[in-house]
Enzyme design. Sequence first.
Site, PDB file in Angstrom:
ATOM      1  N   LYS A 135       3.398  38.888  71.963  1.00 39.21           N
ATOM      2  CA  LYS A 135       3.998  37.842  72.811  1.00 39.21           C
ATOM      3  C   LYS A 135       3.052  37.666  74.013  1.00 39.21           C
ATOM      4  O   LYS A 135       3.070  38.458  74.952  1.00 39.21           O
ATOM      5  CB  LYS A 135       5.383  38.298  73.269  1.00 39.21           C
ATOM      6  CG  LYS A 135       6.373  37.165  73.539  1.00 39.21           C
ATOM      7  CD  LYS A 135       5.961  36.208  74.628  1.00 39.21           C
ATOM      8  CE  LYS A 135       6.260  36.728  76.017  1.00 39.21           C
ATOM      9  NZ  LYS A 135       5.662  35.894  77.074  1.00 39.21           N
ATOM     10  N   GLU A 190       1.468  49.570  81.238  1.00 40.82           N
ATOM     11  CA  GLU A 190       0.380  49.459  82.211  1.00 40.82           C
ATOM     12  C   GLU A 190       0.828  48.448  83.253  1.00 40.82           C
ATOM     13  O   GLU A 190       0.910  47.250  82.974  1.00 40.82           O
ATOM     14  CB  GLU A 190      -0.910  48.987  81.535  1.00 40.82           C
ATOM     15  CG  GLU A 190      -1.510  50.050  80.639  1.00 40.82           C
ATOM     16  CD  GLU A 190      -2.780  49.619  79.955  1.00 40.82           C
ATOM     17  OE1 GLU A 190      -3.219  50.332  79.053  1.00 40.82           O
ATOM     18  OE2 GLU A 190      -3.324  48.561  80.321  1.00 40.82           O
ATOM     19  N   CYS A 239      -5.414  44.490  87.915  1.00 37.26           N
ATOM     20  CA  CYS A 239      -4.523  45.621  88.206  1.00 37.26           C
ATOM     21  C   CYS A 239      -5.244  46.739  88.946  1.00 37.26           C
ATOM     22  O   CYS A 239      -4.656  47.432  89.758  1.00 37.26           O
ATOM     23  CB  CYS A 239      -3.901  46.143  86.925  1.00 37.26           C
ATOM     24  SG  CYS A 239      -5.130  46.611  85.702  1.00 37.26           S
ATOM     25  N   GLU A 298       1.918  44.511  95.967  1.00 34.24           N
ATOM     26  CA  GLU A 298       0.798  44.010  95.154  1.00 34.24           C
ATOM     27  C   GLU A 298       0.710  42.494  95.321  1.00 34.24           C
ATOM     28  O   GLU A 298       1.581  41.765  94.853  1.00 34.24           O
ATOM     29  CB  GLU A 298       1.029  44.374  93.683  1.00 34.24           C
ATOM     30  CG  GLU A 298      -0.171  44.043  92.820  1.00 34.24           C
ATOM     31  CD  GLU A 298       0.078  44.270  91.332  1.00 34.24           C
ATOM     32  OE1 GLU A 298       1.160  43.891  90.838  1.00 34.24           O
ATOM     33  OE2 GLU A 298      -0.825  44.786  90.666  1.00 34.24           O
TER      34      GLU A 298
HETATM   35  P1  NAD Z   1       4.869  39.932  84.151  1.00 31.59           P
HETATM   36  O1  NAD Z   1       5.480  41.278  84.103  1.00 31.59           O
HETATM   37  O2  NAD Z   1       5.565  38.861  84.892  1.00 31.59           O
HETATM   38  O3  NAD Z   1       4.670  39.359  82.661  1.00 31.59           O
HETATM   39  C1  NAD Z   1       3.941  40.060  81.689  1.00 31.59           C
HETATM   40  C2  NAD Z   1       4.475  39.689  80.319  1.00 31.59           C
HETATM   41  O4  NAD Z   1       5.811  40.161  80.208  1.00 31.59           O
HETATM   42  C3  NAD Z   1       4.517  38.206  80.029  1.00 31.59           C
HETATM   43  O5  NAD Z   1       4.116  37.984  78.695  1.00 31.59           O
HETATM   44  C4  NAD Z   1       5.980  37.875  80.220  1.00 31.59           C
HETATM   45  O6  NAD Z   1       6.405  36.761  79.462  1.00 31.59           O
HETATM   46  C5  NAD Z   1       6.644  39.128  79.705  1.00 31.59           C
HETATM   47  N1  NAD Z   1       8.008  39.363  80.195  1.00 31.59           N
HETATM   48  C6  NAD Z   1       8.553  38.990  81.384  1.00 31.59           C
HETATM   49  N2  NAD Z   1       9.847  39.384  81.456  1.00 31.59           N
HETATM   50  C7  NAD Z   1      10.114  40.048  80.291  1.00 31.59           C
HETATM   51  C8  NAD Z   1      11.262  40.693  79.769  1.00 31.59           C
HETATM   52  N3  NAD Z   1      12.407  40.764  80.453  1.00 31.59           N
HETATM   53  N4  NAD Z   1      11.174  41.259  78.546  1.00 31.59           N
HETATM   54  C9  NAD Z   1      10.023  41.224  77.846  1.00 31.59           C
HETATM   55  N5  NAD Z   1       8.906  40.609  78.272  1.00 31.59           N
HETATM   56  C10 NAD Z   1       8.954  40.036  79.493  1.00 31.59           C
HETATM   57  O7  NAD Z   1       3.386  40.157  84.671  1.00 31.59           O
HETATM   58  P2  NAD Z   1       2.289  39.031  85.006  1.00 31.59           P
HETATM   59  O8  NAD Z   1       2.687  38.355  86.270  1.00 31.59           O
HETATM   60  O9  NAD Z   1       2.055  38.224  83.776  1.00 31.59           O
HETATM   61  O10 NAD Z   1       0.990  39.927  85.235  1.00 31.59           O
HETATM   62  C11 NAD Z   1       0.623  40.476  86.461  1.00 31.59           C
HETATM   63  C12 NAD Z   1       0.994  41.946  86.518  1.00 31.59           C
HETATM   64  O11 NAD Z   1       0.360  42.658  85.458  1.00 31.59           O
HETATM   65  C13 NAD Z   1       0.535  42.625  87.793  1.00 31.59           C
HETATM   66  O12 NAD Z   1       1.546  43.428  88.306  1.00 31.59           O
HETATM   67  C14 NAD Z   1      -0.631  43.486  87.327  1.00 31.59           C
HETATM   68  O13 NAD Z   1      -0.914  44.605  88.129  1.00 31.59           O
HETATM   69  C15 NAD Z   1      -0.193  43.863  85.967  1.00 31.59           C
HETATM   70  N6  NAD Z   1      -1.341  44.313  85.165  1.00 31.59           N
HETATM   71  C16 NAD Z   1      -1.478  45.646  84.923  1.00 31.59           C
HETATM   72  C17 NAD Z   1      -2.563  46.119  84.205  1.00 31.59           C
HETATM   73  C18 NAD Z   1      -2.742  47.598  83.972  1.00 31.59           C
HETATM   74  O14 NAD Z   1      -3.560  47.960  83.133  1.00 31.59           O
HETATM   75  N7  NAD Z   1      -2.034  48.470  84.674  1.00 31.59           N
HETATM   76  C19 NAD Z   1      -3.517  45.218  83.721  1.00 31.59           C
HETATM   77  C20 NAD Z   1      -3.346  43.859  83.999  1.00 31.59           C
HETATM   78  C21 NAD Z   1      -2.242  43.421  84.709  1.00 31.59           C
END
Ligand code: NAD
Length: 505
Positions: A191, A266, A300, A399
Amino acid sequence: MNDLENNLRKLEGYLTNLKCDGVLNHIDGEAVHGSGGEFFATESPVDLSEICQVAKGGSEDIDRAAAAAKAAFPAWRDMDPAKRKAILHKIADAIVARAEEIALLESWDTGQAIRFMSKAAIRGAENFRFFADRAPEACDGRSMPSANHVNISGRRPIGPVGVITPWNTPFMLSTWKIAPALAAGCTVVHKPAEWSPVTARLLVEIAEEAGLPKGVWNVVNGFGEDAGKALTEHPDIKAIAFVGESSTGSAIMRQGAETLKRVHFELGGKNPVVVFEDADLDRALDAAVFMIYSLNGERCTSSSRLLVQQGLYDDFTTRLAERVSRIKVGHPLDPATEVGPLIHARHFGKVVSYFDVARAEGAKVAQGGEPFEGPGGGHYVAPTLFTAANNGMRIAQEEIFGPVLTAIPFADETEALALANATRYGLAGYVWTNDLSRAMRFSDSLDAGMVWVNSENVRHLPTPFGGVKDSGIGRDGGDYSFDFYMETKNIAFARGDHKIPKLGV
Ligand code: NAD
């Protein structure tokens, strides 16, 4: 024609293919519409133009994708791993062959500068090669003989898994999660993030053209609260590999509780870069600038909190402000651009809101602190540096996920460690010192899953990648990835006629 015009011309060609039918879901080897027939638009952060329509998936689509992944699982699991390895290498070859297309579309869809995205496609291919080479050994275990038994452990793929990815560097991150799952013998339902879905479709098509059997890899587009949620709740999906925000991780844990889902998270970070007086300050400056202003700060592992020893704080932040003022913000397809537009209006609004927060908290806006008028009129912000900050401020704790750095002074090593660890996150840390004992002591005590000493983040694929505290659960990389995607099983063979307790005799 200059480089930007040249890239735009090439992009036009690649977009024409996309626009024919938009970004569809991909289930059991077929590009399909969402079961409800609905679409949503993905737009470019450069000029807010619609790139194409995207099939909107929901729980019915997830059901179909999970059924396809379940049906494809036995054959993929039982395939000779040498053959799996060959297929994954072919996928890597095909990614390399289409690296330019991937890079241009990714830049246009996310706003990430092409200078970084061209490498992201190649890194995606490297991820496939790395895990392909390890596929034949993924099942290996240990022999642990005891007095009366020979114990032999081994690993088996866990089953169909769900992969949920964010929007910041979607292509690279998808390969990072999906390549080890496939190498382990799992089948996948992916997804992708709703704000950057374009390259996920390319990736699955590339994989099937390279010989991946139908149903092994399925993609359902849609929003987190419907398609994402349904995936995490699905009984046939055995594990969820998730990259995204910490709060989404909590939601996924709740959603997956009913089906006892194995999870790998992550999550977010507020990573400190700690600069001591004895450090190589030129290199520390280069690394600090790179780690927060590359990838639009939407990274991240970005070094979003700069802790500088008091005696050099003024000098260092003055030099830093000058460097930040020279960072080239511009069109992401221009190879000279260092910072492009932020992904989406909502994210832009979040990042910009911290400019007011910083002022209200009494920090100094040493550089930036405002939107930037960039080409196309998209979601650009000026690279920003806050000084005169303290670790209790929201700009030091939350963040922001943009090209925004908060610089905080510290007196000595004890205070530096206390400040570095005083956050809910614990993903990465960066330490700059030429005192070897201090480097070892400090990095050992830092609450972080990954620490780089006298270095920026340089990824080595066999090493563990992941965070502590609210930054994650579990590790990726090398064998750590296989531990997540596989079940470890022990088989005990009796060596002879050991004494069996007798009941009821
Ligand atoms: P997000 O959590 O809003 O969304 C990530 C994914 O989760 C999307 O595909 C979204 O549709 C899905 N999602 C959202 N709500 C959900 C639910 N209730 N159930 C299942 N799936 C759901 O994150 P974002 O805004 O897309 O990305 C930014 C974040 O990602 C930042 O916090 C960043 O630090 C983190 N990130 C972490 C790493 C790491 O390796 N630690 C790497 C890249 C990004």
